[in-house]
Design a protein around this motif. Structure first.
Motif, PDB file in Angstrom:
ATOM      1  N   LYS A   5     -11.347  -8.656   3.732  1.00 45.54           N
ATOM      2  CA  LYS A   5     -10.817  -7.314   3.501  1.00 45.54           C
ATOM      3  C   LYS A   5      -9.306  -7.434   3.332  1.00 45.54           C
ATOM      4  O   LYS A   5      -8.661  -8.266   3.973  1.00 45.54           O
ATOM      5  N   ASN A   6      -8.764  -6.598   2.469  1.00 44.31           N
ATOM      6  CA  ASN A   6      -7.348  -6.713   2.119  1.00 44.31           C
ATOM      7  C   ASN A   6      -6.533  -5.546   2.666  1.00 44.31           C
ATOM      8  O   ASN A   6      -6.913  -4.383   2.509  1.00 44.31           O
ATOM      9  N   ILE A   7      -5.415  -5.883   3.300  1.00 51.16           N
ATOM     10  CA  ILE A   7      -4.486  -4.891   3.847  1.00 51.16           C
ATOM     11  C   ILE A   7      -3.184  -5.001   3.061  1.00 51.16           C
ATOM     12  O   ILE A   7      -2.566  -6.066   3.004  1.00 51.16           O
ATOM     13  N   PHE A   8      -2.765  -3.893   2.465  1.00 48.38           N
ATOM     14  CA  PHE A   8      -1.584  -3.892   1.594  1.00 48.38           C
ATOM     15  C   PHE A   8      -0.578  -2.888   2.159  1.00 48.38           C
ATOM     16  O   PHE A   8      -0.764  -1.685   2.067  1.00 48.38           O
ATOM     17  N   THR A   9       0.505  -3.402   2.747  1.00 50.18           N
ATOM     18  CA  THR A   9       1.525  -2.518   3.332  1.00 50.18           C
ATOM     19  C   THR A   9       2.547  -2.123   2.273  1.00 50.18           C
ATOM     20  O   THR A   9       3.091  -2.969   1.563  1.00 50.18           O
ATOM     21  N   ILE A  10       2.795  -0.816   2.187  1.00 52.22           N
ATOM     22  CA  ILE A  10       3.747  -0.276   1.206  1.00 52.22           C
ATOM     23  C   ILE A  10       4.974   0.234   1.961  1.00 52.22           C
ATOM     24  O   ILE A  10       4.851   0.999   2.922  1.00 52.22           O
ATOM     25  N   TYR A  11       6.176  -0.164   1.483  1.00 51.44           N
ATOM     26  CA  TYR A  11       7.404   0.123   2.227  1.00 51.44           C
ATOM     27  C   TYR A  11       8.612   0.017   1.291  1.00 51.44           C
ATOM     28  O   TYR A  11       8.500  -0.476   0.157  1.00 51.44           O
ATOM     29  N   THR A  12       9.747   0.471   1.769  1.00 50.83           N
ATOM     30  CA  THR A  12      11.002   0.304   1.035  1.00 50.83           C
ATOM     31  C   THR A  12      11.812  -0.821   1.685  1.00 50.83           C
ATOM     32  O   THR A  12      11.577  -1.186   2.843  1.00 50.83           O
ATOM     33  N   SER A  13      12.780  -1.359   0.943  1.00 51.45           N
ATOM     34  CA  SER A  13      13.586  -2.480   1.467  1.00 51.45           C
ATOM     35  C   SER A  13      14.380  -2.066   2.709  1.00 51.45           C
ATOM     36  O   SER A  13      14.658  -2.882   3.584  1.00 51.45           O
ATOM     37  N   GLN A  14      14.744  -0.777   2.797  1.00 50.63           N
ATOM     38  CA  GLN A  14      15.491  -0.293   3.954  1.00 50.63           C
ATOM     39  C   GLN A  14      14.690  -0.469   5.248  1.00 50.63           C
ATOM     40  O   GLN A  14      15.274  -0.613   6.335  1.00 50.63           O
ATOM     41  N   ASP A  41       6.508  -7.498  -1.446  1.00 47.56           N
ATOM     42  CA  ASP A  41       7.561  -6.799  -2.193  1.00 47.56           C
ATOM     43  C   ASP A  41       7.728  -5.355  -1.741  1.00 47.56           C
ATOM     44  O   ASP A  41       6.745  -4.653  -1.478  1.00 47.56           O
ATOM     45  N   SER A  42       8.969  -4.929  -1.689  1.00 42.94           N
ATOM     46  CA  SER A  42       9.259  -3.513  -1.427  1.00 42.94           C
ATOM     47  C   SER A  42       9.129  -2.738  -2.731  1.00 42.94           C
ATOM     48  O   SER A  42       9.083  -3.317  -3.821  1.00 42.94           O
ATOM     49  N   ILE A  43       9.085  -1.421  -2.611  1.00 46.07           N
ATOM     50  CA  ILE A  43       8.872  -0.583  -3.791  1.00 46.07           C
ATOM     51  C   ILE A  43      10.176  -0.155  -4.461  1.00 46.07           C
ATOM     52  O   ILE A  43      10.146   0.635  -5.409  1.00 46.07           O
ATOM     53  N   ASP A  44      11.309  -0.702  -4.021  1.00 46.94           N
ATOM     54  CA  ASP A  44      12.601  -0.230  -4.544  1.00 46.94           C
ATOM     55  C   ASP A  44      12.714  -0.397  -6.058  1.00 46.94           C
ATOM     56  O   ASP A  44      13.121   0.527  -6.763  1.00 46.94           O
ATOM     57  N   ASP A  45      12.354  -1.582  -6.529  1.00 43.89           N
ATOM     58  CA  ASP A  45      12.332  -1.818  -7.971  1.00 43.89           C
ATOM     59  C   ASP A  45      10.894  -1.619  -8.433  1.00 43.89           C
ATOM     60  O   ASP A  45      10.075  -2.537  -8.376  1.00 43.89           O
ATOM     61  N   ILE A  46      10.581  -0.422  -8.872  1.00 44.75           N
ATOM     62  CA  ILE A  46       9.198  -0.068  -9.149  1.00 44.75           C
ATOM     63  C   ILE A  46       8.586  -0.915 -10.253  1.00 44.75           C
ATOM     64  O   ILE A  46       7.409  -1.303 -10.189  1.00 44.75           O
ATOM     65  N   PRO A  64      -1.515   0.544   4.902  1.00 48.38           N
ATOM     66  CA  PRO A  64      -0.499   1.081   5.823  1.00 48.38           C
ATOM     67  C   PRO A  64       0.744   1.457   4.990  1.00 48.38           C
ATOM     68  O   PRO A  64       1.213   0.662   4.167  1.00 48.38           O
ATOM     69  N   ILE A  65       1.239   2.655   5.191  1.00 44.20           N
ATOM     70  CA  ILE A  65       2.433   3.101   4.449  1.00 44.20           C
ATOM     71  C   ILE A  65       3.509   3.477   5.456  1.00 44.20           C
ATOM     72  O   ILE A  65       3.290   4.335   6.327  1.00 44.20           O
ATOM     73  N   LEU A  66       4.663   2.844   5.351  1.00 42.33           N
ATOM     74  CA  LEU A  66       5.789   3.129   6.245  1.00 42.33           C
ATOM     75  C   LEU A  66       6.561   4.311   5.668  1.00 42.33           C
ATOM     76  O   LEU A  66       7.266   4.194   4.659  1.00 42.33           O
ATOM     77  N   LEU A  67       6.418   5.472   6.320  1.00 37.51           N
ATOM     78  CA  LEU A  67       7.023   6.708   5.809  1.00 37.51           C
ATOM     79  C   LEU A  67       8.430   6.888   6.368  1.00 37.51           C
ATOM     80  O   LEU A  67       8.635   6.899   7.583  1.00 37.51           O
ATOM     81  N   SER A  68       9.377   7.046   5.453  1.00 41.71           N
ATOM     82  CA  SER A  68      10.777   7.276   5.822  1.00 41.71           C
ATOM     83  C   SER A  68      11.393   8.174   4.764  1.00 41.71           C
ATOM     84  O   SER A  68      10.769   8.457   3.727  1.00 41.71           O
ATOM     85  N   ASN A  69      12.618   8.612   5.019  1.00 40.00           N
ATOM     86  CA  ASN A  69      13.306   9.420   4.008  1.00 40.00           C
ATOM     87  C   ASN A  69      13.430   8.666   2.692  1.00 40.00           C
ATOM     88  O   ASN A  69      13.273   9.236   1.617  1.00 40.00           O
ATOM     89  N   THR A  70      13.702   7.376   2.801  1.00 44.33           N
ATOM     90  CA  THR A  70      13.853   6.569   1.591  1.00 44.33           C
ATOM     91  C   THR A  70      12.543   6.513   0.814  1.00 44.33           C
ATOM     92  O   THR A  70      12.524   6.643  -0.413  1.00 44.33           O
TER      93      THR A  70
END
Length: 228
Positions: A5-14, A41-46, A64-70
């Motif tokens: 099973k695959n876990i893909f974490t989505i986040y920004t570089s901050q 990879d972070s999502i900063d450079d889409i 898992p998605i790391l939710l922040s203002n960024t």
């Protein structure tokens, strides 16, 4: 053997430092399950993110998605790739696990062609406590997330076992086994019936012999009496 099973974490570089701490907690999950964890990879450079990761979206079971203002103000939430993540969740092919990192506006609607999505329809971690970056103990929330993901993986495994399709060969083997069992049962029943019939006939012959013997003895006695 179960496929990974695959876990893909989505986040920004901050939020990369928080990500590394989160990945340490996911090791306990990896030690107990056959999983792959993607978080390169972070999502900063889409555009760069797309080229490296878009093929993984259709293979991911937990996001898992790391939710922040960024994150909430990033180009990613406006992208087709974010829509793909949401559509996979809506199709019940993946689970999204939102983790609030700061005081961001996460409770908003995202409108797509075929659906409306809001993170509040999910199990959101840390939404009622102080944000992680303000000093709340990250160990507690990340441990909760790790246990939650382990529960998801357990349910995936059980569901796969229940829904595993039976191959044509397995169906043939099952049919042959059933037919063989029926034939065997019929044979046993026939043998039993035959044995029963033979037993009855033997009993009848034995009773007949006894009756005949009694009759002969009776006639002999009568003949002996008449001579007297």
């Amino acid at each position: 053997m179960n496929l990974p099973k695959n876990i893909f974490t989505i986040y920004t570089s901050q939020d990369k430092d928080v990500l590394q701490y989160f990945l340490l907690h996911l090791q306990s999950v990896k030690n107990n399950f056959n999983i792959a964890i993607w978080s390169d990879d972070s999502i900063d450079d889409i555009e760069l993110w797309k080229s490296a990761n878009v093929s993984r979206l259709d293979e991911t079971h937990v996001f898992p998605i790391l939710l922040s203002n960024t994150f909430m103000n990033s180009e990613f939430v406006k992208s087709d790739e974010f829509r793909m993540v949401i559509e996979r969740y809506k199709a019940d092919k993946a689970v999204i696990v939102p983790i609030i990192l700061d005081d961001c506006s996460w409770d908003v609607n995202f409108t797509f062609d075929h659906c409306i999505f809001n993170f509040n329809e999910l199990q959101v971690f840390h939404k009622n406590e102080n944000p992680i970056s303000n000093g709340s103990p990250t160990d507690i929330v990340f441990t909760q997330v790790s246990y939650y993901i382990m529960g998801l993986l357990n349910s995936f495994t059980k569901k796969s076992a229940i829904e595993k399709p039976i191959s044509t060969e397995e169906q043939k083997e099952s049919s042959l086994a059933t037919e063989g069992q029926i034939a065997f049962d019929f044979f046993e029943e026939s043998v039993t019936e035959s044995k029963d019939e033979n037993g009855i006939k033997k009993q009848e012959r034995s009773r007949g012999k006894k009756r005949l013997k009694k009759r002969i003895n009776f006639l002999r006695r009568q003949r002996f009496k008449s001579r007297l």
